[in-house]
Scaffold this active site. Structure first.
Site, PDB file in Angstrom:
ATOM      1  N   GLU A  41      -4.756   0.626  -3.912  1.00  0.00           N
ATOM      2  CA  GLU A  41      -5.424   0.150  -2.703  1.00  0.00           C
ATOM      3  C   GLU A  41      -5.309   1.117  -1.541  1.00  0.00           C
ATOM      4  O   GLU A  41      -5.453   2.322  -1.717  1.00  0.00           O
ATOM      5  CB  GLU A  41      -4.859  -1.240  -2.366  1.00  0.00           C
ATOM      6  CG  GLU A  41      -5.014  -2.172  -3.551  1.00  0.00           C
ATOM      7  CD  GLU A  41      -4.742  -3.608  -3.222  1.00  0.00           C
ATOM      8  OE1 GLU A  41      -4.228  -4.312  -4.090  1.00  0.00           O
ATOM      9  OE2 GLU A  41      -5.055  -4.041  -2.115  1.00  0.00           O
ATOM     10  N   ASP A  93      -9.255 -13.504  -2.310  1.00  0.00           N
ATOM     11  CA  ASP A  93      -8.251 -12.482  -2.611  1.00  0.00           C
ATOM     12  C   ASP A  93      -6.954 -12.879  -1.897  1.00  0.00           C
ATOM     13  O   ASP A  93      -6.908 -13.831  -1.116  1.00  0.00           O
ATOM     14  CB  ASP A  93      -8.751 -11.087  -2.178  1.00  0.00           C
ATOM     15  CG  ASP A  93      -8.057  -9.976  -2.961  1.00  0.00           C
ATOM     16  OD1 ASP A  93      -8.625  -8.895  -3.111  1.00  0.00           O
ATOM     17  OD2 ASP A  93      -6.922 -10.217  -3.445  1.00  0.00           O
TER      18      ASP A  93
HETATM   19  O1  LIG Z   1       3.562  -3.507   2.372  1.00  0.00           O
HETATM   20  N1  LIG Z   1       2.331  -3.419   2.677  1.00  0.00           N
HETATM   21  O2  LIG Z   1       1.883  -2.609   3.526  1.00  0.00           O
HETATM   22  C1  LIG Z   1       1.438  -4.316   2.044  1.00  0.00           C
HETATM   23  C2  LIG Z   1       0.075  -4.212   2.342  1.00  0.00           C
HETATM   24  C3  LIG Z   1      -0.793  -5.110   1.758  1.00  0.00           C
HETATM   25  C4  LIG Z   1      -0.268  -6.078   0.897  1.00  0.00           C
HETATM   26  O3  LIG Z   1      -1.091  -6.992   0.418  1.00  0.00           O
HETATM   27  C5  LIG Z   1      -1.016  -7.374  -0.941  1.00  0.00           C
HETATM   28  O4  LIG Z   1      -0.419  -6.449  -1.831  1.00  0.00           O
HETATM   29  C6  LIG Z   1      -0.370  -6.835  -3.137  1.00  0.00           C
HETATM   30  C7  LIG Z   1       1.100  -7.247  -3.403  1.00  0.00           C
HETATM   31  O5  LIG Z   1       1.251  -7.957  -4.519  1.00  0.00           O
HETATM   32  C8  LIG Z   1      -1.280  -7.947  -3.539  1.00  0.00           C
HETATM   33  O6  LIG Z   1      -1.425  -7.925  -4.924  1.00  0.00           O
HETATM   34  C9  LIG Z   1      -2.596  -7.867  -2.783  1.00  0.00           C
HETATM   35  S1  LIG Z   1      -3.780  -6.898  -3.460  1.00  0.00           S
HETATM   36  C10 LIG Z   1      -4.883  -8.062  -4.204  1.00  0.00           C
HETATM   37  O7  LIG Z   1      -4.053  -8.862  -5.035  1.00  0.00           O
HETATM   38  C11 LIG Z   1      -4.742  -9.655  -5.974  1.00  0.00           C
HETATM   39  C12 LIG Z   1      -3.671 -10.440  -6.709  1.00  0.00           C
HETATM   40  O8  LIG Z   1      -2.633  -9.570  -7.103  1.00  0.00           O
HETATM   41  C13 LIG Z   1      -5.569  -8.761  -6.889  1.00  0.00           C
HETATM   42  O9  LIG Z   1      -6.185  -9.508  -7.920  1.00  0.00           O
HETATM   43  C14 LIG Z   1      -6.623  -8.079  -6.031  1.00  0.00           C
HETATM   44  O10 LIG Z   1      -7.424  -7.196  -6.807  1.00  0.00           O
HETATM   45  C15 LIG Z   1      -5.971  -7.288  -4.912  1.00  0.00           C
HETATM   46  O11 LIG Z   1      -6.972  -6.891  -3.996  1.00  0.00           O
HETATM   47  C16 LIG Z   1      -2.448  -7.553  -1.331  1.00  0.00           C
HETATM   48  O12 LIG Z   1      -3.125  -6.379  -0.885  1.00  0.00           O
HETATM   49  C17 LIG Z   1       1.074  -6.161   0.572  1.00  0.00           C
HETATM   50  C18 LIG Z   1       1.946  -5.262   1.165  1.00  0.00           C
END
Ligand SMILES: O=[N+]([O-])c1ccc(O[C@@H]2O[C@@H](CO)[C@H](O)[C@H](S[C@@H]3O[C@H](CO)[C@@H](O)[C@H](O)[C@H]3O)[C@@H]2O)cc1
Length: 608
Positions: free
Chosen positions: A494, A289
């Site tokens: 999330e 991930d």
């Molecule tokens: O600002 N904050 O607090 C913050 C917190 C966590 C973040 O972390 C990130 O945030 C998203 C920003 O794009 C991401 O997509 C991933 S989530 C992950 O992404 C994969 C690809 O998109 C999916 O297939 C999965 O199913 C999913 O679990 C991560 O959690 C970003 C910002």
């Protein structure tokens, strides 16, 4: 002109195993490690692809070439990265991945289907397969061949912010809905071996079963937390759908951020290599991930070399390293050169990645064109989405008795009130993972709000009054025949969606009280999961769970006004109080407000 030197891996007539073997034997360590690296589009370029031999690029949630970018702009962006990869010494094509989890949800004007919880309520795997096929066409319209879907989590506690990404609390529903995989990838040819990755041509995309394993079972639904359950429980609740997706030829599996009994899944060699690859014979590639390696330690990234060692040795093949890819490449190179990670582990990873790329024809057709842009947001797909919305709605209450039934609503009432924060708001009715990672309230993309749908459905002589948050006096003084109250949760994804109280967010409760205390009302809930509703139930005449329906709000009006009947069934238990949680069908102590599988039905009204 002398023919370019013949190379087996370039010959599509050769068996895939021969092509893989030939190519891996030609690759340097640098090219192998590059192949295992997936980076975010915002740090990618043709130059970066070439310099680091990058094997894959992704769009994180909301990461787009430009706001409201056209499908052509997407195709141009993907092709630009691809041309960088094709200009490397061996010309191995990169694979571009994106989260298309309820339609092509990052892309403006894409058809947004109901989130998985709503699809679970339909109990219709054939419908889900059709949605997969439609989604594949819209993803290919933008030049992308790979999606991080379906999420096959079995959500066991609605306090989890990702519960709407789960088809339901019962593994049997999730297993049935793995038809999403052949929808996205195509049906396995009759004579093909089971369990081998399969993508059937340029109208299909590689899929990704996620998040392996037990993501939906974390304590109190705390996102990315610990799933405390014995092996029998893990294998009987959270694992079954992985069997189904592998048999159906799923090309990739994404590892969960969560832990099983205290062991991080991203560092769990027993389950990733021992069980998934060796016992279940999964032959595609395992992808981490987003920054999943970093989150092996607490705090994240505290010991990155250790994280790389643990994750790669656990059996992860492609690493989603959105930003700090040079640190990853350097770290992995160090670990291999110093024999902490074997070359055979690296070769296993690269062979799996190449198997998927060869199998899906990426070497023969690495570049996209504009020929499929017509599929994005097509009317045919929107009709399919409307059908899905209709079938996803669950009727939880309809009067105190049959002769008091309010639904189907009259289309010929003189004046009706539509109220609520989710009645005229595309962003609210789509929920998280729409245009932005967290989703976004407001008029964010092309679609039909529930209010517009109601206006389209009632008799032209019926006066439809919209007031988002009316006071009781206003409602009383206006002599409405009835009211439709559309309220729910704001968009979230999330951790931002984790909730320990599951209360209906304000001003939902006061809108219900002000309206339903003054006129007959049907309340339509736009939520990603069951929420606290019992305190308001007595004053509500009819109650509909609409989940997160997506862009096609017409499907809600079709059923409210009787053009279609209610058929949806709860895909998860509706609790009385959060103090009961976790509480799932089959539990010894089971005392729900509405049980798993509950749903009142109505017949379509004759043409009226
Ligand atoms: O600002 N904050 O607090 C913050 C917190 C966590 C973040 O972390 C990130 O945030 C998203 C920003 O794009 C991401 O997509 C991933 S989530 C992950 O992404 C994969 C690809 O998109 C999916 O297939 C999965 O199913 C999913 O679990 C991560 O959690 C970003 C910002």
């Amino acid at each position: 002109i002398a023919n370019a030197e013949y190379m087996i891996y370039k010959d599509h007539k050769m068996p895939i195993n021969h092509r893989i073997k030939d190519l891996v034997n030609r690759m340097t360590l640098e090219e192998k490690i590059g192949q295992m690296t997936q980076i975010e589009r915002s740090v990618a370029s043709a130059e970066v692809m070439k310099k680091y031999y990058i094997g894959s690029v992704l769009s994180g949630g909301g990461s787009v070439p430009a706001p409201q970018a056209s499908p052509e702009a997407w195709v141009d962006m993907v092709n630009d990265f691809q041309n960088g990869s094709l200009s490397t010494r061996l010309g191995i094509p990169m694979i571009y991945g994106i989260d298309a989890v309820h339609g092509h949800n990052n892309v403006y004007n894409a058809t947004i289907f109901p989130h998985n919880i709503g699809l679970g309520a339909t109990r219709d795997p054939i419908l889900v397969k059709k949605i997969g096929a439609a989604t594949a066409l819209e993803v290919r319209a933008t030049g992308i061949p790979y999606v991080f879907a379906p999420c096959i989590a079995v959500c066991r506690d609605p306090r989890w912010g990702r519960c709407y990404e789960s088809y339901g609390e019962d593994p049997a529903i999730v297993q049935a809905m793995t038809e999403m995989v052949p929808g996205l990838q195509g049906d396995l040819p009759a004579n093909s071996r089971k369990g081998v990755p399969y993508v059937g041509g340029k109208e299909k995309v590689a899929a990704c079963a996620k998040h392996y394993v037990g993501d939906g079972g974390t304590t109190k639904g705390i996102n990315e937390n610990n799933t405390l359950i014995n092996r029998h429980g893990l294998l009987s609740i959270h694992m079954p759908a992985y069997y189904n997706t592998i048999i159906k030829g799923v090309s990739t599996v994404m590892v969960s951020y969560s832990s099983w009994n205290g062991v991080k899944m991203h560092a769990n060699r027993d389950l990733v290599t021992g069980f998934l690859k060796n016992t279940l014979r999964f032959r595609g590639f395992v992808i981490s991930d987003w920054e999943g390696l970093d989150r092996i330690t607490s705090p994240p990234h505290a010991n990155y070399t250790y994280s790389i060692l643990e994750g790669v040795n656990a059996g992860i093949d492609m690493l989603m390293i959105p930003y700090n890819y040079t640190e990853f490449i350097d770290g992995l190179t160090f670990l291999v050169k110093n024999n902490f990670i074997s070359m055979s582990r690296i070769d296993d990873a690269v062979k799996r990645i190449l198997r998927v790329k060869f199998m899906m024809g990426l070497f023969e057709t690495p570049l996209a064109d504009y020929s499929m842009t017509k599929y994005l947001g097509s009317q045919e797909h929107r009709e399919l989405a409307k059908e899905a919305v209709r079938k996803s709605l669950v009727l939880l209450k309809n009067g105190e008795s049959a002769d008091e039934a309010l639904i189907p609503l009259s289309k010929k009432a003189p004046k009706i009130l539509v109220a609520g924060t989710h009645a005229d708001n595309i962003g609210n009715q789509c929920g998280g993972w729409t245009m932005q990672w967290q989703g976004q309230t407001g008029n964010i993309t092309v679609g039909t709000t529930i209010l517009t749908a109601i206006k389209n459905t009632v008799d032209p002589k019926t006066e439809v009054v919209f007031s988002e948050n009316p006071d009781a006096g206003y409602v009383k003084s206006n002599k409405f025949s009835y009211a439709i109250v559309v309220v729910g949760e704001p968009p979230y994804s999330e951790t931002f969606g984790d909730s320990l109280n599951l209360t209906l967010p304000d001003p939902g409760p006061s809108i219900i009280t002000n309206v339903c205390g003054s006129v007959k009302c049907v309340v339509v809930l736009i939520t990603g999961r069951p929420v606290v509703i019992q305190p308001y139930l007595a004053e509500i005449n009819a109650l509909v769970a609409a989940w997160l329906p997506g862009t096609e709000g017409q499907g809600v009006a079709d059923v409210l006004f009787g053009d279609s009947g209610f058929t949806g069934k709860l895909p998860r238990t509706w609790f009385k109080s959060v103090d009961q949680l976790p509480m799932n069908v089959g539990d010894k102590h089971y005392d729900p407000l509405f049980p798993f599988g509950y749903g009142l039905t109505t017949e379509p009204t004759k043409a009226n």
